[in-house]
Write a protein that holds these residues in place. Structure first.
Motif, PDB file in Angstrom:
ATOM      1  N   THR A  29       0.759  -1.179  -0.055  1.00  0.00           N
ATOM      2  CA  THR A  29      -0.087   0.102  -0.135  1.00  0.00           C
ATOM      3  C   THR A  29       0.914   1.113  -0.135  1.00  0.00           C
ATOM      4  O   THR A  29       2.050   1.118   0.479  1.00  0.00           O
ATOM      5  CB  THR A  29      -0.942   0.186   1.108  1.00  0.00           C
ATOM      6  OG1 THR A  29      -1.698   1.194   1.109  1.00  0.00           O
ATOM      7  CG2 THR A  29      -0.258   0.194   2.484  1.00  0.00           C
ATOM      8  N   LEU A  42      -5.030  -2.754   7.344  1.00  0.00           N
ATOM      9  CA  LEU A  42      -5.215  -3.718   6.646  1.00  0.00           C
ATOM     10  C   LEU A  42      -4.967  -5.070   7.317  1.00  0.00           C
ATOM     11  O   LEU A  42      -4.764  -5.961   6.762  1.00  0.00           O
ATOM     12  CB  LEU A  42      -4.317  -3.729   5.404  1.00  0.00           C
ATOM     13  CG  LEU A  42      -4.819  -2.732   4.233  1.00  0.00           C
ATOM     14  CD1 LEU A  42      -3.559  -2.482   3.281  1.00  0.00           C
ATOM     15  CD2 LEU A  42      -6.044  -3.159   3.617  1.00  0.00           C
ATOM     16  N   LEU A 106      -2.982  -2.125  -2.888  1.00  0.00           N
ATOM     17  CA  LEU A 106      -4.130  -1.435  -2.581  1.00  0.00           C
ATOM     18  C   LEU A 106      -3.770  -0.010  -2.238  1.00  0.00           C
ATOM     19  O   LEU A 106      -3.037   0.315  -1.165  1.00  0.00           O
ATOM     20  CB  LEU A 106      -4.577  -2.099  -1.036  1.00  0.00           C
ATOM     21  CG  LEU A 106      -4.882  -3.711  -1.045  1.00  0.00           C
ATOM     22  CD1 LEU A 106      -3.814  -4.440  -0.616  1.00  0.00           C
ATOM     23  CD2 LEU A 106      -6.236  -3.850  -0.525  1.00  0.00           C
ATOM     24  N   THR A 139      -6.506  -2.555  -6.480  1.00  0.00           N
ATOM     25  CA  THR A 139      -7.533  -1.727  -6.212  1.00  0.00           C
ATOM     26  C   THR A 139      -7.272  -0.469  -5.819  1.00  0.00           C
ATOM     27  O   THR A 139      -6.142  -0.187  -5.295  1.00  0.00           O
ATOM     28  CB  THR A 139      -8.607  -2.661  -5.284  1.00  0.00           C
ATOM     29  OG1 THR A 139      -9.833  -1.970  -5.012  1.00  0.00           O
ATOM     30  CG2 THR A 139      -7.994  -2.445  -3.903  1.00  0.00           C
ATOM     31  N   ASP A 141      -9.884   3.416  -4.735  1.00  0.00           N
ATOM     32  CA  ASP A 141     -11.476   3.478  -4.086  1.00  0.00           C
ATOM     33  C   ASP A 141     -12.069   4.724  -4.888  1.00  0.00           C
ATOM     34  O   ASP A 141     -11.773   4.631  -6.218  1.00  0.00           O
ATOM     35  CB  ASP A 141     -11.302   4.243  -2.834  1.00  0.00           C
ATOM     36  CG  ASP A 141     -12.430   4.224  -1.892  1.00  0.00           C
ATOM     37  OD1 ASP A 141     -13.330   3.448  -1.976  1.00  0.00           O
ATOM     38  OD2 ASP A 141     -12.615   5.163  -1.002  1.00  0.00           O
ATOM     39  N   GLY A 146      -5.559   5.886  -5.686  1.00  0.00           N
ATOM     40  CA  GLY A 146      -5.155   4.605  -6.239  1.00  0.00           C
ATOM     41  C   GLY A 146      -4.353   4.772  -7.738  1.00  0.00           C
ATOM     42  O   GLY A 146      -3.566   3.756  -8.108  1.00  0.00           O
ATOM     43  N   ASP A 313     -10.634  -4.981  -8.086  1.00  0.00           N
ATOM     44  CA  ASP A 313     -11.658  -4.870  -6.937  1.00  0.00           C
ATOM     45  C   ASP A 313     -12.134  -3.321  -7.005  1.00  0.00           C
ATOM     46  O   ASP A 313     -11.299  -2.308  -7.489  1.00  0.00           O
ATOM     47  CB  ASP A 313     -11.535  -5.383  -5.665  1.00  0.00           C
ATOM     48  CG  ASP A 313     -12.540  -5.363  -4.664  1.00  0.00           C
ATOM     49  OD1 ASP A 313     -12.917  -4.319  -4.491  1.00  0.00           O
ATOM     50  OD2 ASP A 313     -12.503  -6.539  -4.381  1.00  0.00           O
ATOM     51  N   THR A 315     -12.829  -1.375  -4.515  1.00  0.00           N
ATOM     52  CA  THR A 315     -12.570  -0.624  -3.460  1.00  0.00           C
ATOM     53  C   THR A 315     -11.746  -1.367  -2.686  1.00  0.00           C
ATOM     54  O   THR A 315     -12.069  -2.613  -2.190  1.00  0.00           O
ATOM     55  CB  THR A 315     -13.577   0.282  -2.667  1.00  0.00           C
ATOM     56  OG1 THR A 315     -13.167   1.004  -1.719  1.00  0.00           O
ATOM     57  CG2 THR A 315     -14.823  -0.657  -2.329  1.00  0.00           C
ATOM     58  N   TRP A 316     -10.668  -0.658  -1.970  1.00  0.00           N
ATOM     59  CA  TRP A 316      -9.703  -1.290  -0.958  1.00  0.00           C
ATOM     60  C   TRP A 316     -10.823  -1.262   0.568  1.00  0.00           C
ATOM     61  O   TRP A 316     -10.514  -1.956   1.511  1.00  0.00           O
ATOM     62  CB  TRP A 316      -8.565  -0.851  -0.587  1.00  0.00           C
ATOM     63  CG  TRP A 316      -8.482   0.592  -0.781  1.00  0.00           C
ATOM     64  CD1 TRP A 316      -7.856   1.119  -1.767  1.00  0.00           C
ATOM     65  CD2 TRP A 316      -8.765   1.893   0.153  1.00  0.00           C
ATOM     66  NE1 TRP A 316      -7.896   2.543  -1.747  1.00  0.00           N
ATOM     67  CE2 TRP A 316      -8.385   3.023  -0.620  1.00  0.00           C
ATOM     68  CE3 TRP A 316      -9.767   1.844   1.084  1.00  0.00           C
ATOM     69  CZ2 TRP A 316      -8.720   4.320   0.009  1.00  0.00           C
ATOM     70  CZ3 TRP A 316      -9.883   2.930   1.801  1.00  0.00           C
ATOM     71  CH2 TRP A 316      -9.230   4.327   1.048  1.00  0.00           C
ATOM     72  N   HIS A 317     -12.003  -0.825   0.679  1.00  0.00           N
ATOM     73  CA  HIS A 317     -13.068  -0.788   1.523  1.00  0.00           C
ATOM     74  C   HIS A 317     -13.379  -2.091   1.664  1.00  0.00           C
ATOM     75  O   HIS A 317     -13.963  -2.655   2.669  1.00  0.00           O
ATOM     76  CB  HIS A 317     -14.329   0.150   1.526  1.00  0.00           C
ATOM     77  CG  HIS A 317     -13.662   1.762   2.000  1.00  0.00           C
ATOM     78  ND1 HIS A 317     -13.478   2.019   3.331  1.00  0.00           N
ATOM     79  CD2 HIS A 317     -13.252   2.605   1.336  1.00  0.00           C
ATOM     80  CE1 HIS A 317     -13.179   3.082   3.295  1.00  0.00           C
ATOM     81  NE2 HIS A 317     -13.041   3.534   1.990  1.00  0.00           N
ATOM     82  N   PHE A 319     -11.300  -4.478   2.327  1.00  0.00           N
ATOM     83  CA  PHE A 319     -10.303  -4.985   2.918  1.00  0.00           C
ATOM     84  C   PHE A 319      -9.911  -4.467   4.232  1.00  0.00           C
ATOM     85  O   PHE A 319      -9.147  -4.916   5.061  1.00  0.00           O
ATOM     86  CB  PHE A 319      -9.135  -5.139   1.686  1.00  0.00           C
ATOM     87  CG  PHE A 319      -9.323  -6.124   0.551  1.00  0.00           C
ATOM     88  CD1 PHE A 319      -8.896  -7.127   0.542  1.00  0.00           C
ATOM     89  CD2 PHE A 319     -10.023  -5.518  -0.300  1.00  0.00           C
ATOM     90  CE1 PHE A 319      -9.057  -7.829  -0.692  1.00  0.00           C
ATOM     91  CE2 PHE A 319     -10.342  -6.172  -1.587  1.00  0.00           C
ATOM     92  CZ  PHE A 319      -9.781  -7.245  -1.622  1.00  0.00           C
ATOM     93  N   TYR A 339     -10.621 -13.763   0.270  1.00  0.00           N
ATOM     94  CA  TYR A 339      -9.134 -13.490   0.238  1.00  0.00           C
ATOM     95  C   TYR A 339      -8.435 -14.841   0.115  1.00  0.00           C
ATOM     96  O   TYR A 339      -7.427 -14.365  -0.796  1.00  0.00           O
ATOM     97  CB  TYR A 339      -8.996 -13.148   1.675  1.00  0.00           C
ATOM     98  CG  TYR A 339      -9.702 -11.640   2.389  1.00  0.00           C
ATOM     99  CD1 TYR A 339     -10.336 -10.771   1.362  1.00  0.00           C
ATOM    100  CD2 TYR A 339      -9.746 -11.511   3.620  1.00  0.00           C
ATOM    101  CE1 TYR A 339     -11.012  -9.721   1.726  1.00  0.00           C
ATOM    102  CE2 TYR A 339     -10.391 -10.166   4.175  1.00  0.00           C
ATOM    103  CZ  TYR A 339     -10.920  -9.497   3.391  1.00  0.00           C
ATOM    104  OH  TYR A 339     -11.517  -8.379   3.758  1.00  0.00           O
TER     105      TYR A 339
END
Length: 509
Positions: A29, A42, A106, A139, A141, A146, A313, A315-317, A319, A339
């Motif tokens: 990240t 995370l 992410l 991913t 958001d 990102g 994906d 969004t990283w939301h 995760f 996951y």
């Protein structure tokens, strides 16, 4: 007849024999964190990976904070397996196919911020990793969160909206919200942390078959097969997409970004493996929206074209801690399975092939196979017997693994022995002439592989730590058994068809 030792003893051997099979995962990240007490941490995602089994092995999961252009050397904390000042080109910890199997990106830094452009060679390192078969997940958001890290990565750039001009907003009427009202029936930002997830509408018509979910959304042991149908929700997600143009080139200007499948003339196409729905009323800072569907997950099976697989994906939301804290029971279990599926499906082909040995060894000493299978030499069984054995093994494996995992084991066994053209010809029969089909041939191969794996473990278990190149020994035994099993099965099938031809000929005379 000698037997395999108990599972506890065998597991100590398995960890040593197949150390090279251990999946190696990197989570990167550039602005989230790995703090358990932080909403944007995370840790729940990483802990789920570290306590899971991927290809029947406990993975090595490293985390990394990307600091492009920092000029500081990357350092690894051995206790936490965290890399500070990570650089994709770092000589010791950077992205290499020999170092990592799957990389999760992410990302949070927006378009124009510090990203791959600030690290010379970073994009090339990622591209080489992908071209060599490494699996990549990416991913961001809402809006262009990102983009600095991900928007120029081949394939990733086309499987999700990254640029500010092409993405849904964070609060306008075009926002993508999957957060429903909580138990008080009021739309609130905090509802993203409650026990009520969003609903996924799974695509049951992908390249992996009709009537089953894509491997990334499957669950083990379900009969009839169900799918993962929930994700954490969020009031402003990003959006995945299926690219409309597949004629681009890699940065070298020569290599196809979207290559054709092996043995085919058709390019491998990314797939929307599910849809979700944006709908909801206004609340402070967020406009009410007109409902519409959008793609939360897009998947690309690059292994069909001898490159790495890719998943994006919305969004990283899906995760971070703040969106997971309220989930419990099957909803949380299914999310952890998502996951695990990502890590499993993205795994390079050679690592996936390695998993079959520890899996089969363990199954042979568990119920029901320990009661149903005698470890005889493969040579003693004919085609139908090997096929029947393969059916028993398949049934046992599907109690613990997804259908996709088990199908991959069978497919890999066939791919080792049959070229793409022969597989295609065999697939074309679809059982029209008795059990002459790719699937049934694969089951016979699975039966032969199981016997070879069990017999090799039987020979090596008394040597314990003295075994050298265990994987090589298992590979050698597997190759011989697979060849013999396929020959036996197809040979017996041919003889059966010959006899059928004689009967038909007599009838028609």
């Amino acid at each position: 007849m000698p037997t395999l030792k108990n599972l506890a003893v065998l597991d100590t051997f398995i960890l040593k024999w197949f150390r090279e099979c251990t999946p190696k995962i990197l989570v990167v990240t550039d602005g989230l964190n790995f703090s358990a007490g932080d909403d944007f941490g995370l840790t729940r995602f990483v802990d789920a990976l570290r306590t899971s089994t991927v290809h029947a092995m406990t993975p090595i999961v490293r985390t990394a904070l990307y600091t492009p252009g920092s000029g500081s050397a990357a350092t690894l904390d051995a206790a936490t397996q965290h890399i500070s000042n990570f650089q994709f080109t770092d000589a010791t910890h950077g992205v290499l196919k020999s170092r990592y199997d799957v990389v999760f990106l992410l990302a949070i830094t927006t378009e124009g911020g510090a990203g791959l452009a600030q690290e010379p060679g970073a994009q090339a390192a990622i591209v080489n990793f992908m071209q060599q078969g490494g699996g990549l997940f990416a991913t961001g958001d809402h809006e262009d969160l990102g983009a600095a890290m991900c928007m120029t990565i081949p394939r990733v750039q086309g499987m999700r909206r990254w640029a500010a001009a092409d993405t849904p907003s964070g609060g306008g009427i075009d926002r993508l919200t999957t957060t429903g009202p909580g138990t008080n029936d009021v739309f609130e930002f905090a509802d993203q942390s409650d026990a009520l997830p969003q609903r996924l509408y799974v695509n049951f018509r992908t390249s992996f078959g009709v009537g089953v979910a894509h491997p990334v959304l499957q669950v083990p042991g379900a009969a009839p097969a169900r799918a993962i149908e929930v994700f954490p929700d969020h009031p402003h997600e990003g959006e995945c997409r299926v690219p409309g143009v597949l004629t681009g080139k890699l940065p070298d200007g020569v290599t196809d970004e979207w290559p054709v499948a092996t043995g085919s003339t058709q390019r491998v196409v990314p797939e929307a493996i599910a849809l979700t729905v944006s709908e909801g009323n206004a609340f402070p800072g967020k406009a009410a929206v007109a409902p519409r569907s959008f793609i939360p997950v897009c998947a690309y099976d690059g292994q069909q074209a001898e490159v790495g697989r890719v998943v994006t994906d919305s969004t990283w939301h899906h995760f971070v801690n703040v969106n997971l804290i309220g989930l419990t029971g099957r909803n949380l279990t299914d999310l952890h399975q998502y996951y695990r599926n990502l890590s499993t499906w993205l795994m390079p082909k050679h690592v996936r092939r390695c998993w079959r040995y520890p899996v089969l060894i363990r199954e042979l000493v568990r119920y029901p196979l320990f009661e149903e299978i005698r470890l005889e030499p493969v040579e003693k069984l004919d085609g139908p017997a090997l096929h029947a054995l393969g059916e028993k093994v398949e049934d046992a494996l599907q109690r613990r693994f997804t259908r996709a995992d088990v199908a991959a084991m069978v497919d890999d066994a066939l791919d080792e022995m049959l070229d793409a053209r022969t597989r295609k010809l065999l697939d074309g029969f679809h059982g029209r002439y008795g059990e002459v089909s790719s699937r049934d041939t694969g089951l016979a191969a699975l039966g032969a592989l199981t016997l070879a794996t069990g017999n090799t473990a039987l020979q090596l278990q008394d040597k314990g730590d003295d075994v050298k190149d265990a994987i090589g020994l298992f590979d050698e035994a597997a190759a011989k058994a697979l060849r013999l099993g396929i020959q036996r099965y197809l040979g017996d099938a041919r003889e059966g068809l010959r006899k059928l031809d004689e009967v038909i000929g007599a009838v028609l005379r």
